[in-house]
Motif scaffolding. Structure first.
Motif, PDB file in Angstrom:
ATOM      1  N   ARG A   1     -25.126 -25.592   0.496  1.00 45.73           N
ATOM      2  CA  ARG A   1     -25.425 -25.980  -0.883  1.00 45.73           C
ATOM      3  C   ARG A   1     -24.441 -25.393  -1.891  1.00 45.73           C
ATOM      4  N   THR A   2     -24.287 -24.082  -1.946  1.00 42.68           N
ATOM      5  CA  THR A   2     -23.409 -23.482  -2.959  1.00 42.68           C
ATOM      6  C   THR A   2     -21.941 -23.502  -2.551  1.00 42.68           C
ATOM      7  N   HIS A   3     -21.669 -23.550  -1.238  1.00 41.31           N
ATOM      8  CA  HIS A   3     -20.300 -23.536  -0.686  1.00 41.31           C
ATOM      9  C   HIS A   3     -19.525 -22.280  -1.075  1.00 41.31           C
ATOM     10  N   ARG A   4     -20.243 -21.235  -1.415  1.00 41.64           N
ATOM     11  CA  ARG A   4     -19.573 -19.966  -1.675  1.00 41.64           C
ATOM     12  C   ARG A   4     -19.106 -19.353  -0.352  1.00 41.64           C
ATOM     13  N   PRO A   5     -18.070 -18.533  -0.357  1.00 42.22           N
ATOM     14  CA  PRO A   5     -17.625 -17.883   0.888  1.00 42.22           C
ATOM     15  C   PRO A   5     -18.714 -16.977   1.445  1.00 42.22           C
ATOM     16  N   TRP A   6     -18.794 -16.896   2.753  1.00 44.17           N
ATOM     17  CA  TRP A   6     -19.757 -16.007   3.388  1.00 44.17           C
ATOM     18  C   TRP A   6     -19.400 -14.553   3.082  1.00 44.17           C
ATOM     19  N   LYS A   7     -20.426 -13.742   2.846  1.00 50.83           N
ATOM     20  CA  LYS A   7     -20.173 -12.316   2.609  1.00 50.83           C
ATOM     21  C   LYS A   7     -19.582 -11.667   3.854  1.00 50.83           C
ATOM     22  N   LYS A   8     -20.147 -11.991   5.002  1.00 48.15           N
ATOM     23  CA  LYS A   8     -19.643 -11.501   6.287  1.00 48.15           C
ATOM     24  C   LYS A   8     -19.848 -12.587   7.336  1.00 48.15           C
TER      25      LYS A   8
END
Length: 278
Positions: free
Chosen positions: A261-268
């Motif tokens: 949904r947000t397509h933000r990069p994964w934190k880890k």
């Protein structure tokens, strides 16, 4: 021993990639195995039908009358499987051992006169049986040889245990030496080693990842790894066992598309595999 490592670069002790090959199950063996289970299942339903109408003469393979008022511990099919399939081949499992569980071991022979519901010992011992069902991967269960001698030497110097976690007062120079050796062997920046146990994975994975993180897990990982991944609250995606192409495909998609949904990069992004599969 479970080892977590963070791969930052390629290289290490080996310059060429590992090439693994596994022998596939012969088609004839697979077909005969499934046919055997199918035949046992059909005859199991037939025997249950005959028991219900008091036609079946062998009443040994029934649940005891005094147990019927208790809360059932198993599902109906589990009872059916135990009663009609497992009991037929039970003598192949739970074999009593009368030696150290090394590469080879000795078994006590037993016999049954009531369709494997109970056993009695014959007094005969079967010697030098190959051990394929033990956690003795490295030979530490032997009572003679280099492993036993090394264990005795280390016990005299360090004691039988540290009696504490490494975070408290249980960290030894050998722990750090082993982690450096593992990291060098794997060609990675660093490694962390824990004492083996179910809680090692189920409790430490949630400390490594959380919400907003992605776990890529081998499809044959142990239940402790699966539970730890679920408890972490991370998104879990499974790749095929020992299949680097499947892992690389999931990894590329995760980096390109990011979080749902947000397509933000994964934190880890944590890749979870085992060194030895049971």
């Amino acid at each position: 021993m479970y080892v977590y490592y963070d791969r930052q670069h390629h290289g290490g002790l080996y310059k060429r990639p590992f090439v693994e090959s596994f022998e596939e199950t012969p088609m004839l063996v697979a077909v005969l195995t499934y046919m055997g289970y199918g035949i046992l299942t059909i005859f199991g339903y037939l025997r249950d039908f005959l028991r219900q109408w008091k036609i079946e003469r062998c009443h040994i393979a029934r649940e005891k009358e005094e147990q019927r008022d208790f809360v059932p511990l198993y599902q109906d099919f589990e009872n059916f499987y135990t009663r009609n399939l497992y009991m037929r081949i039970r003598d192949n499992w739970n074999r009593p051992i009368c030696s150290v569980p090394g590469a080879k071991m000795d078994l006590m022979e037993r016999a049954s006169h009531d369709y494997n519901w109970t056993f009695e010992y014959t007094g005969r011992v079967v010697h030098d049986v190959i051990n394929l069902g033990s956690y003795n991967y490295l030979g530490f269960a032997e009572n003679t040889g280099p492993c036993a001698e090394s264990a005795a030497e280390v016990t005299v110097k360090y004691g039988v245990g540290v009696a504490s976690s490494r975070q408290e007062i249980g960290n030894l120079d050998r722990h750090e030496e082993m982690e450096k050796l593992v990291a060098k062997f794997l060609g990675v920046e660093s490694a962390m080693a824990f004492g083996m146990g179910f809680a090692t994975n189920s409790m430490n994975i949630p400390a490594l990842t959380g919400k907003g993180c992605l776990i890529l897990s081998d499809e044959l990982n142990h239940a402790s790894l699966v539970l730890g991944a679920r408890l972490s609250g991370s998104i879990i995606r499974v790749f095929k066992h020992n299949n680097m192409q499947s892992l690389e495909k999931l990894l590329r998609e995760a980096i390109v598309h990011g979080q749902p949904r947000t397509h933000r990069p994964w934190k880890k992004i944590l890749i979870v595999v085992e060194g030895i599969y049971r």
